[in-house]
Design an enzyme around this catalytic site. Structure first.
Site, mmCIF file in Angstrom:
data_model
loop_
_atom_site.group_PDB
_atom_site.id
_atom_site.type_symbol
_atom_site.label_atom_id
_atom_site.label_comp_id
_atom_site.label_asym_id
_atom_site.label_seq_id
_atom_site.Cartn_x
_atom_site.Cartn_y
_atom_site.Cartn_z
ATOM 1 N N HIS A 185 3.852 7.392 3.315
ATOM 2 C CA HIS A 185 4.702 6.235 3.249
ATOM 3 C C HIS A 185 4.484 5.369 2.049
ATOM 4 O O HIS A 185 3.238 5.128 1.561
ATOM 5 C CB HIS A 185 4.965 5.648 4.532
ATOM 6 C CG HIS A 185 3.697 4.759 4.905
ATOM 7 N ND1 HIS A 185 2.857 5.348 5.681
ATOM 8 C CD2 HIS A 185 3.171 3.493 4.962
ATOM 9 C CE1 HIS A 185 1.921 4.764 6.104
ATOM 10 N NE2 HIS A 185 2.082 3.447 5.527
ATOM 11 N N HIS A 244 0.749 -1.194 -0.030
ATOM 12 C CA HIS A 244 -0.022 -0.068 0.035
ATOM 13 C C HIS A 244 0.778 1.322 0.062
ATOM 14 O O HIS A 244 2.186 1.256 0.381
ATOM 15 C CB HIS A 244 -0.999 0.220 1.329
ATOM 16 C CG HIS A 244 -0.277 0.046 2.302
ATOM 17 N ND1 HIS A 244 0.029 -1.066 3.369
ATOM 18 C CD2 HIS A 244 0.194 1.075 3.513
ATOM 19 C CE1 HIS A 244 0.558 -0.572 4.570
ATOM 20 N NE2 HIS A 244 0.460 0.538 4.510
ATOM 21 N N GLU A 291 7.736 1.532 5.128
ATOM 22 C CA GLU A 291 7.287 0.464 5.837
ATOM 23 C C GLU A 291 7.565 -0.934 5.343
ATOM 24 O O GLU A 291 7.388 -1.214 4.172
ATOM 25 C CB GLU A 291 5.572 0.643 6.037
ATOM 26 C CG GLU A 291 4.864 -0.374 7.027
ATOM 27 C CD GLU A 291 3.375 -0.046 7.218
ATOM 28 O OE1 GLU A 291 2.834 1.008 6.416
ATOM 29 O OE2 GLU A 291 2.783 -0.828 7.920
HETATM 30 CO CO CO Z 1 1.172 1.711 6.315
#
Ligand code: CO
Length: 139
Positions: free
Chosen positions: A81, A8, A130
């Site tokens: 992110h 994502h 991440e």
């Molecule tokens: Co995230």
């Protein structure tokens, strides 16, 4: 260690409701999740599905939310992110430590219910990154 799929893109927003309206009414997204609170992370989260990836809308939850400063600098919200999957989070942590990439905090359970950690943007070409363990169920 081998990088996995882009899971994502995290997008900070001052209002999940407004952002959901944009993704639904302007971009035509049809698969939009239900917003939920993650008090231990200080964020409210809502996933929007695109065919190949998700957008993770994150709204501050509480005054000491980790995205308060980001929104102070970016009042409209913005890209926050990116998140890549890995097969094994502990192996990935050791790998990045060996590469000298700074890891921000402990490994913890992320919004998908699998272990995650964040890498410092200064060691990742300016991108807060991440790393999440791939969910056991197929997408
Ligand atoms: Co995230």
């Amino acid at each position: 260690m081998k990088i996995g799929r882009l899971n994502h893109i995290g997008v900070a927003t001052p209002s999940i409701e407004q952002s959901v309206a944009t993704y639904r009414d302007v971009l035509g997204a049809s698969a939009i999740g239900t917003p939920f609170d993650m008090p231990e992370q200080g964020v409210r989260v809502c996933f929007v599905d695109a065919p190949n990836c998700q957008i993770e809308l994150i709204e501050p939850l509480g005054a000491d939310s980790p995205i308060v400063n980001f929104l102070a600098k970016n009042p409209l919200g913005g890209q926050h992110h990116v998140c890549f999957e890995v097969a094994d989070i502990d192996e990935a942590r050791e790998w990045f430590e060996g590469k000298g990439a700074r890891i921000l905090g402990d490994t913890r359970i992320g919004a998908h219910g699998t272990p995650i950690f964040f890498l410092h943007p200064k060691d990742m070409g300016g991108v807060l990154t991440e790393i999440m363990e791939t969910p056991k169920q197929a997408h």
